[in-house]
Design a protein around this motif. Structure first.
Motif, PDB file in Angstrom:
ATOM      1  N   LEU A  72       0.820  -1.201   0.000  1.00 24.15           N
ATOM      2  CA  LEU A  72       0.000   0.000   0.000  1.00 24.15           C
ATOM      3  C   LEU A  72       0.861   1.261   0.000  1.00 24.15           C
ATOM      4  O   LEU A  72       0.594   2.221  -0.725  1.00 24.15           O
ATOM      5  N   VAL A  73       1.918   1.255   0.818  1.00 26.91           N
ATOM      6  CA  VAL A  73       2.814   2.411   0.865  1.00 26.91           C
ATOM      7  C   VAL A  73       3.495   2.613  -0.483  1.00 26.91           C
ATOM      8  O   VAL A  73       3.609   3.731  -0.993  1.00 26.91           O
ATOM      9  N   SER A  74       3.971   1.521  -1.092  1.00 27.47           N
ATOM     10  CA  SER A  74       4.648   1.620  -2.378  1.00 27.47           C
ATOM     11  C   SER A  74       3.712   2.180  -3.447  1.00 27.47           C
ATOM     12  O   SER A  74       4.081   3.068  -4.223  1.00 27.47           O
ATOM     13  N   PHE A  75       2.470   1.660  -3.467  1.00 26.37           N
ATOM     14  CA  PHE A  75       1.494   2.140  -4.440  1.00 26.37           C
ATOM     15  C   PHE A  75       1.192   3.616  -4.225  1.00 26.37           C
ATOM     16  O   PHE A  75       1.130   4.406  -5.171  1.00 26.37           O
ATOM     17  N   ALA A  76       1.006   4.000  -2.953  1.00 21.95           N
ATOM     18  CA  ALA A  76       0.671   5.394  -2.647  1.00 21.95           C
ATOM     19  C   ALA A  76       1.801   6.335  -3.048  1.00 21.95           C
ATOM     20  O   ALA A  76       1.567   7.417  -3.601  1.00 21.95           O
ATOM     21  N   MET A  77       3.063   5.964  -2.767  1.00 16.32           N
ATOM     22  CA  MET A  77       4.190   6.816  -3.104  1.00 16.32           C
ATOM     23  C   MET A  77       4.297   7.024  -4.612  1.00 16.32           C
ATOM     24  O   MET A  77       4.545   8.135  -5.083  1.00 16.32           O
ATOM     25  N   LYS A  78       4.105   5.952  -5.387  1.00 15.10           N
ATOM     26  CA  LYS A  78       4.189   6.071  -6.842  1.00 15.10           C
ATOM     27  C   LYS A  78       3.073   6.957  -7.375  1.00 15.10           C
ATOM     28  O   LYS A  78       3.269   7.780  -8.268  1.00 15.10           O
ATOM     29  N   TRP A  79       1.892   6.793  -6.808  1.00 10.79           N
ATOM     30  CA  TRP A  79       0.739   7.556  -7.282  1.00 10.79           C
ATOM     31  C   TRP A  79       0.920   9.049  -7.007  1.00 10.79           C
ATOM     32  O   TRP A  79       0.705   9.901  -7.868  1.00 10.79           O
ATOM     33  N   PHE A  80       1.372   9.376  -5.787  1.00  6.91           N
ATOM     34  CA  PHE A  80       1.564  10.778  -5.437  1.00  6.91           C
ATOM     35  C   PHE A  80       2.726  11.387  -6.210  1.00  6.91           C
ATOM     36  O   PHE A  80       2.717  12.562  -6.555  1.00  6.91           O
ATOM     37  N   ARG A  81       3.763  10.568  -6.486  1.00  8.13           N
ATOM     38  CA  ARG A  81       4.895  11.084  -7.246  1.00  8.13           C
ATOM     39  C   ARG A  81       4.468  11.457  -8.664  1.00  8.13           C
ATOM     40  O   ARG A  81       4.900  12.463  -9.219  1.00  8.13           O
ATOM     41  N   ARG A  82       3.613  10.642  -9.270  1.00  7.01           N
ATOM     42  CA  ARG A  82       3.107  10.956 -10.597  1.00  7.01           C
ATOM     43  C   ARG A  82       2.261  12.210 -10.580  1.00  7.01           C
ATOM     44  O   ARG A  82       2.292  13.017 -11.505  1.00  7.01           O
ATOM     45  N   ARG A  83       1.494  12.397  -9.506  1.00 13.00           N
ATOM     46  CA  ARG A  83       0.635  13.568  -9.395  1.00 13.00           C
ATOM     47  C   ARG A  83       1.446  14.866  -9.317  1.00 13.00           C
ATOM     48  O   ARG A  83       1.016  15.918  -9.771  1.00 13.00           O
ATOM     49  N   GLN A  84       2.648  14.786  -8.733  1.00 17.34           N
ATOM     50  CA  GLN A  84       3.454  15.975  -8.507  1.00 17.34           C
ATOM     51  C   GLN A  84       4.293  16.368  -9.708  1.00 17.34           C
ATOM     52  O   GLN A  84       4.853  17.450  -9.745  1.00 17.34           O
ATOM     53  N   GLN A  85       4.416  15.535 -10.727  1.00 15.19           N
ATOM     54  CA  GLN A  85       5.228  15.855 -11.888  1.00 15.19           C
ATOM     55  C   GLN A  85       4.508  16.890 -12.739  1.00 15.19           C
ATOM     56  O   GLN A  85       3.306  16.763 -13.005  1.00 15.19           O
ATOM     57  N   PRO A  86       5.186  17.985 -13.183  1.00 15.65           N
ATOM     58  CA  PRO A  86       4.524  19.018 -13.982  1.00 15.65           C
ATOM     59  C   PRO A  86       4.149  18.494 -15.354  1.00 15.65           C
ATOM     60  O   PRO A  86       4.842  17.667 -15.943  1.00 15.65           O
ATOM     61  N   ALA A  87       3.020  18.993 -15.831  1.00 17.19           N
ATOM     62  CA  ALA A  87       2.569  18.606 -17.161  1.00 17.19           C
ATOM     63  C   ALA A  87       3.472  19.254 -18.202  1.00 17.19           C
ATOM     64  O   ALA A  87       3.928  20.382 -18.038  1.00 17.19           O
ATOM     65  N   TYR A  88       3.723  18.588 -19.291  1.00 17.95           N
ATOM     66  CA  TYR A  88       4.584  19.110 -20.345  1.00 17.95           C
ATOM     67  C   TYR A  88       3.805  20.095 -21.207  1.00 17.95           C
ATOM     68  O   TYR A  88       2.692  19.804 -21.647  1.00 17.95           O
ATOM     69  N   ALA A  89       4.358  21.269 -21.396  1.00 18.24           N
ATOM     70  CA  ALA A  89       3.737  22.268 -22.253  1.00 18.24           C
ATOM     71  C   ALA A  89       4.301  22.101 -23.650  1.00 18.24           C
ATOM     72  O   ALA A  89       5.480  22.332 -23.883  1.00 18.24           O
ATOM     73  N   GLY A  90       3.466  21.696 -24.561  1.00 16.78           N
ATOM     74  CA  GLY A  90       3.911  21.438 -25.915  1.00 16.78           C
ATOM     75  C   GLY A  90       4.240  22.701 -26.669  1.00 16.78           C
ATOM     76  O   GLY A  90       3.985  23.815 -26.218  1.00 16.78           O
TER      77      GLY A  90
END
Length: 330
Positions: free
Chosen positions: A135-153
Protein backbone atom coordinates in the motif's frame (compact mmCIF):
# COMPACT_ATOMS: atom_id res chain seq x y z
CA UNK A 1 5.94 81.30 18.29
CA UNK A 2 2.55 80.45 16.88
CA UNK A 3 2.96 83.07 14.15
CA UNK A 4 6.42 81.77 13.27
CA UNK A 5 5.14 78.22 13.07
CA UNK A 6 2.23 79.40 10.96
CA UNK A 7 4.58 81.19 8.56
CA UNK A 8 6.78 78.13 8.27
CA UNK A 9 3.75 75.96 7.59
CA UNK A 10 2.57 78.29 4.83
CA UNK A 11 6.06 78.33 3.34
CA UNK A 12 6.26 74.55 3.35
CA UNK A 13 2.84 74.26 1.74
CA UNK A 14 3.80 76.77 -0.93
CA UNK A 15 7.07 74.96 -1.61
CA UNK A 16 5.25 71.65 -1.90
CA UNK A 17 2.77 73.18 -4.32
CA UNK A 18 5.61 74.55 -6.46
CA UNK A 19 7.34 71.16 -6.53
CA UNK A 20 4.14 69.36 -7.48
CA UNK A 21 3.40 71.93 -10.17
CA UNK A 22 6.93 71.77 -11.52
CA UNK A 23 6.84 67.97 -11.54
CA UNK A 24 3.61 67.96 -13.51
CA UNK A 25 4.91 70.63 -15.86
CA UNK A 26 8.01 68.55 -16.57
CA UNK A 27 5.74 65.91 -18.05
CA UNK A 28 6.06 67.38 -21.51
CA UNK A 29 6.01 65.75 -24.97
CA UNK A 30 4.36 62.40 -25.59
CA UNK A 31 5.39 60.02 -22.86
CA UNK A 32 7.85 62.44 -21.29
CA UNK A 33 8.12 61.74 -17.59
CA UNK A 34 5.00 59.60 -17.63
CA UNK A 35 6.68 56.24 -17.52
CA UNK A 36 6.16 53.40 -19.98
CA UNK A 37 2.74 52.50 -21.27
CA UNK A 38 0.87 50.77 -24.08
CA UNK A 39 0.93 47.24 -25.45
CA UNK A 40 3.45 45.08 -27.31
CA UNK A 41 1.05 42.25 -27.93
CA UNK A 42 2.06 39.01 -26.27
CA UNK A 43 5.48 40.55 -25.53
CA UNK A 44 4.08 43.44 -23.50
CA UNK A 45 5.58 42.17 -20.26
CA UNK A 46 8.86 40.98 -21.81
CA UNK A 47 11.85 43.29 -22.10
CA UNK A 48 12.78 44.18 -25.69
CA UNK A 49 16.28 43.18 -26.82
CA UNK A 50 19.15 45.58 -26.16
CA UNK A 51 20.30 47.87 -28.93
CA UNK A 52 23.11 50.36 -29.46
CA UNK A 53 20.64 53.18 -28.82
CA UNK A 54 19.01 51.76 -25.70
CA UNK A 55 20.83 49.01 -23.77
CA UNK A 56 17.67 48.57 -21.71
CA UNK A 57 14.10 49.80 -21.59
CA UNK A 58 11.86 50.38 -18.59
CA UNK A 59 9.12 47.76 -18.24
CA UNK A 60 5.57 48.63 -19.21
CA UNK A 61 3.68 50.19 -16.30
CA UNK A 62 0.25 50.81 -17.82
CA UNK A 63 -1.32 48.46 -20.33
CA UNK A 64 -4.64 46.89 -21.23
CA UNK A 65 -2.87 43.62 -21.95
CA UNK A 66 -3.35 41.20 -19.03
CA UNK A 67 -0.22 40.71 -16.98
CA UNK A 68 0.06 36.96 -16.57
CA UNK A 69 3.19 35.79 -14.82
CA UNK A 70 5.11 38.89 -15.88
CA UNK A 71 7.15 39.12 -12.70
CA UNK A 72 9.17 36.10 -13.83
CA UNK A 73 10.07 37.79 -17.12
CA UNK A 74 10.97 41.30 -16.03
CA UNK A 75 14.63 42.02 -15.39
CA UNK A 76 15.33 43.11 -11.85
CA UNK A 77 12.06 41.78 -10.52
CA UNK A 78 12.16 39.22 -7.73
CA UNK A 79 10.53 35.96 -8.72
CA UNK A 80 7.55 35.11 -6.59
CA UNK A 81 7.73 31.95 -4.54
CA UNK A 82 6.53 29.06 -6.61
CA UNK A 83 3.36 27.46 -5.40
CA UNK A 84 4.17 24.20 -3.73
CA UNK A 85 2.11 21.20 -4.83
CA UNK A 86 -0.05 19.61 -2.24
CA UNK A 87 1.59 16.58 -0.71
CA UNK A 88 0.11 13.74 1.23
CA UNK A 89 2.25 12.00 3.79
CA UNK A 90 2.08 9.87 6.85
CA UNK A 91 1.14 12.89 8.94
CA UNK A 92 -1.67 14.46 6.91
CA UNK A 93 -5.08 13.75 5.49
CA UNK A 94 -6.31 10.35 4.46
CA UNK A 95 -2.97 8.60 4.84
CA UNK A 96 -2.64 9.85 8.42
CA UNK A 97 -5.97 8.38 9.35
CA UNK A 98 -5.35 5.11 7.55
CA UNK A 99 -1.86 4.40 8.87
CA UNK A 100 -2.56 5.87 12.28
CA UNK A 101 -5.50 3.58 12.84
CA UNK A 102 -3.69 0.53 11.45
CA UNK A 103 -0.48 0.98 13.39
CA UNK A 104 -2.37 1.72 16.57
CA UNK A 105 -4.26 -1.50 16.13
CA UNK A 106 -1.04 -3.43 15.68
CA UNK A 107 0.47 -1.88 18.81
CA UNK A 108 -2.62 -2.79 20.79
CA UNK A 109 -2.27 -6.40 19.64
CA UNK A 110 -5.35 -6.37 17.45
CA UNK A 111 -3.46 -6.24 14.14
CA UNK A 112 -3.88 -3.89 11.23
CA UNK A 113 -7.27 -5.38 10.31
CA UNK A 114 -8.32 -6.41 13.76
CA UNK A 115 -5.85 -9.27 14.06
CA UNK A 116 -6.16 -13.02 13.44
CA UNK A 117 -6.77 -15.24 16.41
CA UNK A 118 -5.02 -18.36 17.49
CA UNK A 119 -2.35 -20.16 15.54
CA UNK A 120 -2.84 -17.94 12.46
CA UNK A 121 -1.80 -14.75 14.28
CA UNK A 122 1.83 -14.91 13.13
CA UNK A 123 0.85 -15.56 9.52
CA UNK A 124 -1.76 -12.85 9.79
CA UNK A 125 0.84 -10.37 11.07
CA UNK A 126 3.13 -11.14 8.13
CA UNK A 127 0.25 -10.74 5.69
CA UNK A 128 -0.64 -7.41 7.26
CA UNK A 129 2.97 -6.18 7.03
CA UNK A 130 3.10 -7.21 3.37
CA UNK A 131 -0.14 -5.37 2.66
CA UNK A 132 1.17 -2.25 4.37
CA UNK A 133 4.37 -2.33 2.29
CA UNK A 134 2.40 -2.76 -0.95
CA UNK A 135 0.00 0.00 0.00
CA UNK A 136 2.81 2.41 0.87
CA UNK A 137 4.65 1.62 -2.38
CA UNK A 138 1.49 2.14 -4.44
CA UNK A 139 0.67 5.39 -2.65
CA UNK A 140 4.19 6.82 -3.10
CA UNK A 141 4.19 6.07 -6.84
CA UNK A 142 0.74 7.56 -7.28
CA UNK A 143 1.56 10.78 -5.44
CA UNK A 144 4.90 11.08 -7.25
CA UNK A 145 3.11 10.96 -10.60
CA UNK A 146 0.64 13.57 -9.39
CA UNK A 147 3.45 15.97 -8.51
CA UNK A 148 5.23 15.85 -11.89
CA UNK A 149 4.52 19.02 -13.98
CA UNK A 150 2.57 18.61 -17.16
CA UNK A 151 4.58 19.11 -20.34
CA UNK A 152 3.74 22.27 -22.25
CA UNK A 153 3.91 21.44 -25.91
CA UNK A 154 5.18 23.73 -28.67
CA UNK A 155 3.14 26.84 -29.30
CA UNK A 156 1.35 26.81 -25.95
CA UNK A 157 1.12 29.93 -23.82
CA UNK A 158 2.29 33.43 -24.58
CA UNK A 159 5.12 34.02 -26.99
CA UNK A 160 8.25 35.27 -25.23
CA UNK A 161 11.18 37.18 -26.60
CA UNK A 162 14.41 35.24 -26.65
CA UNK A 163 17.41 36.25 -24.48
CA UNK A 164 18.99 39.49 -25.56
CA UNK A 165 21.79 39.38 -28.08
CA UNK A 166 24.51 41.95 -28.36
CA UNK A 167 23.72 44.35 -31.21
CA UNK A 168 26.20 44.52 -34.01
CA UNK A 169 28.09 47.71 -34.81
CA UNK A 170 26.41 50.11 -37.14
CA UNK A 171 23.79 51.82 -34.93
CA UNK A 172 20.65 53.56 -35.86
CA UNK A 173 17.40 51.83 -36.75
CA UNK A 174 19.35 49.64 -39.07
CA UNK A 175 22.18 52.15 -39.28
CA UNK A 176 20.75 55.42 -37.89
CA UNK A 177 17.27 54.31 -38.88
CA UNK A 178 18.63 54.05 -42.36
CA UNK A 179 19.47 56.78 -44.84
CA UNK A 180 15.75 57.30 -45.40
CA UNK A 181 15.44 58.30 -41.75
CA UNK A 182 16.84 61.59 -40.56
CA UNK A 183 19.05 62.03 -43.64
CA UNK A 184 22.07 60.50 -41.92
CA UNK A 185 23.52 59.42 -45.22
CA UNK A 186 23.54 55.68 -44.68
CA UNK A 187 21.55 53.10 -46.52
CA UNK A 188 19.18 51.13 -44.28
CA UNK A 189 21.10 48.06 -43.23
CA UNK A 190 19.63 45.84 -40.60
CA UNK A 191 22.21 44.77 -38.01
CA UNK A 192 22.83 41.04 -37.93
CA UNK A 193 21.31 39.27 -34.96
CA UNK A 194 18.11 41.35 -34.92
CA UNK A 195 15.03 39.15 -34.77
CA UNK A 196 12.98 40.33 -37.71
CA UNK A 197 10.09 38.07 -38.67
CA UNK A 198 8.43 40.81 -40.72
CA UNK A 199 11.20 41.96 -43.05
CA UNK A 200 11.48 45.62 -42.09
CA UNK A 201 12.71 47.78 -44.98
CA UNK A 202 13.41 51.39 -45.84
CA UNK A 203 9.73 52.27 -46.22
CA UNK A 204 9.07 50.99 -42.74
CA UNK A 205 12.00 52.94 -41.32
CA UNK A 206 10.69 56.08 -43.00
CA UNK A 207 7.23 55.41 -41.58
CA UNK A 208 8.63 55.10 -38.06
CA UNK A 209 10.45 58.42 -38.30
CA UNK A 210 7.41 60.09 -39.82
CA UNK A 211 5.28 58.75 -36.97
CA UNK A 212 7.73 60.18 -34.43
CA UNK A 213 7.32 63.64 -35.95
CA UNK A 214 3.58 63.48 -36.57
CA UNK A 215 2.69 62.15 -33.13
CA UNK A 216 4.72 64.84 -31.38
CA UNK A 217 3.26 67.53 -33.64
CA UNK A 218 -0.34 66.38 -33.11
CA UNK A 219 0.23 66.17 -29.37
CA UNK A 220 1.66 69.69 -29.36
CA UNK A 221 -1.43 71.02 -31.21
CA UNK A 222 -3.78 69.06 -28.99
CA UNK A 223 -5.15 67.38 -32.14
CA UNK A 224 -6.95 64.42 -30.59
CA UNK A 225 -8.46 63.24 -33.88
CA UNK A 226 -5.01 63.04 -35.47
CA UNK A 227 -3.62 61.10 -32.49
CA UNK A 228 -6.41 58.54 -32.83
CA UNK A 229 -5.42 58.12 -36.48
CA UNK A 230 -1.72 57.71 -35.68
CA UNK A 231 -1.94 55.36 -32.69
CA UNK A 232 -3.85 52.35 -31.47
CA UNK A 233 -7.03 53.12 -29.51
CA UNK A 234 -5.25 52.27 -26.26
CA UNK A 235 -2.34 54.65 -26.88
CA UNK A 236 -4.58 57.38 -28.25
CA UNK A 237 -6.65 57.14 -25.08
CA UNK A 238 -3.57 57.53 -22.88
CA UNK A 239 -2.38 60.57 -24.84
CA UNK A 240 -5.82 62.15 -24.70
CA UNK A 241 -5.79 61.70 -20.92
CA UNK A 242 -2.47 63.56 -20.77
CA UNK A 243 -3.86 66.42 -22.84
CA UNK A 244 -6.93 66.63 -20.62
CA UNK A 245 -4.69 66.68 -17.56
CA UNK A 246 -2.63 69.55 -18.99
CA UNK A 247 -5.79 71.46 -19.85
CA UNK A 248 -7.10 71.02 -16.31
CA UNK A 249 -3.85 72.56 -15.01
CA UNK A 250 -4.06 75.42 -17.50
CA UNK A 251 -0.91 74.28 -19.33
CA UNK A 252 0.03 73.93 -22.98
CA UNK A 253 2.91 71.87 -24.32
CA UNK A 254 4.65 73.04 -27.48
CA UNK A 255 6.99 70.60 -29.25
CA UNK A 256 8.95 71.61 -32.35
CA UNK A 257 12.09 70.81 -34.37
CA UNK A 258 11.92 67.05 -33.79
CA UNK A 259 15.03 65.44 -35.29
CA UNK A 260 15.96 61.78 -35.19
CA UNK A 261 19.61 61.37 -34.18
CA UNK A 262 19.99 57.62 -33.84
CA UNK A 263 17.80 54.55 -33.90
CA UNK A 264 17.80 50.77 -33.87
CA UNK A 265 15.30 48.09 -34.74
CA UNK A 266 15.10 45.94 -31.60
CA UNK A 267 12.75 43.26 -32.92
CA UNK A 268 9.87 42.67 -35.31
CA UNK A 269 7.40 39.81 -35.16
CA UNK A 270 3.96 38.56 -36.15
CA UNK A 271 1.02 37.65 -33.97
CA UNK A 272 -1.74 36.16 -36.04
CA UNK A 273 -2.46 38.64 -38.82
CA UNK A 274 -0.92 41.60 -36.94
CA UNK A 275 2.71 42.72 -37.23
CA UNK A 276 4.76 44.45 -34.53
CA UNK A 277 8.04 46.36 -34.62
CA UNK A 278 9.90 47.71 -31.60
CA UNK A 279 12.26 50.59 -32.34
CA UNK A 280 14.76 52.40 -30.10
CA UNK A 281 15.10 56.08 -30.96
CA UNK A 282 17.22 58.96 -29.71
CA UNK A 283 15.99 62.30 -30.94
CA UNK A 284 16.24 66.02 -30.21
CA UNK A 285 13.37 68.48 -29.88
CA UNK A 286 12.41 71.84 -28.50
CA UNK A 287 10.02 71.11 -25.67
CA UNK A 288 8.34 74.02 -23.89
CA UNK A 289 5.42 74.08 -21.46
CA UNK A 290 3.59 77.35 -20.91
CA UNK A 291 0.62 78.67 -19.00
CA UNK A 292 -2.31 79.13 -21.36
CA UNK A 293 -3.61 82.22 -19.62
CA UNK A 294 -0.37 84.20 -19.44
CA UNK A 295 1.97 82.51 -21.91
CA UNK A 296 4.59 82.26 -19.18
CA UNK A 297 7.15 79.51 -19.74
CA UNK A 298 6.85 76.96 -16.97
CA UNK A 299 9.26 74.34 -18.26
CA UNK A 300 11.77 74.16 -21.09
CA UNK A 301 13.65 76.66 -23.24
CA UNK A 302 12.46 77.68 -26.69
CA UNK A 303 16.05 78.38 -27.75
CA UNK A 304 17.63 75.17 -26.45
CA UNK A 305 16.82 71.72 -27.84
CA UNK A 306 16.80 68.72 -25.51
CA UNK A 307 17.37 65.05 -26.21
CA UNK A 308 15.14 62.09 -25.43
CA UNK A 309 15.77 58.37 -25.79
CA UNK A 310 12.78 56.05 -25.89
CA UNK A 311 11.62 52.70 -27.25
CA UNK A 312 8.53 52.89 -29.46
CA UNK A 313 6.53 49.88 -30.58
CA UNK A 314 4.36 49.99 -33.69
CA UNK A 315 1.54 47.69 -34.78
CA UNK A 316 0.27 47.11 -38.29
CA UNK A 317 -2.90 45.26 -39.25
CA UNK A 318 -3.37 43.68 -42.69
CA UNK A 319 -3.65 46.39 -45.33
CA UNK A 320 -3.10 49.15 -42.76
CA UNK A 321 -0.30 51.49 -41.77
CA UNK A 322 2.01 51.36 -38.77
CA UNK A 323 0.41 52.78 -35.62
CA UNK A 324 2.07 53.61 -32.32
CA UNK A 325 1.12 51.00 -29.72
CA UNK A 326 3.62 51.52 -26.85
CA UNK A 327 6.29 53.89 -25.51
CA UNK A 328 8.99 52.82 -23.05
CA UNK A 329 11.56 55.07 -21.42
CA UNK A 330 15.17 54.00 -21.72
Amino acid sequence: MIRIASRRSRAMIALAAVLVFAGSAAEARVGGGKGSFGSRGARTWSAPPSTNTTPSAAPIQRSQTPDQGSAMNRPGMASPAAAQPRRFGFGTGLMAGLFGAGLLGMLMGNGFFGGLAGLGSVIGLLVQIGLVVLLVSFAMKWFRRRQQPAYAGPGQGYARSMPDEQPQPGGGLGGALGGALGGLGQRAQQPSGVRDEVGIGERDYAAFEQSLNEVQEAYSRGDVAKLWALATPEMAGYMQEELNDNAARGLANQVSNVKLLQGDLAEAWREGSAEYATVAMRYSLVDVTTEKATGRVVEGDASRPVEATEVWTFRRDPGGSWKLSAIQQS
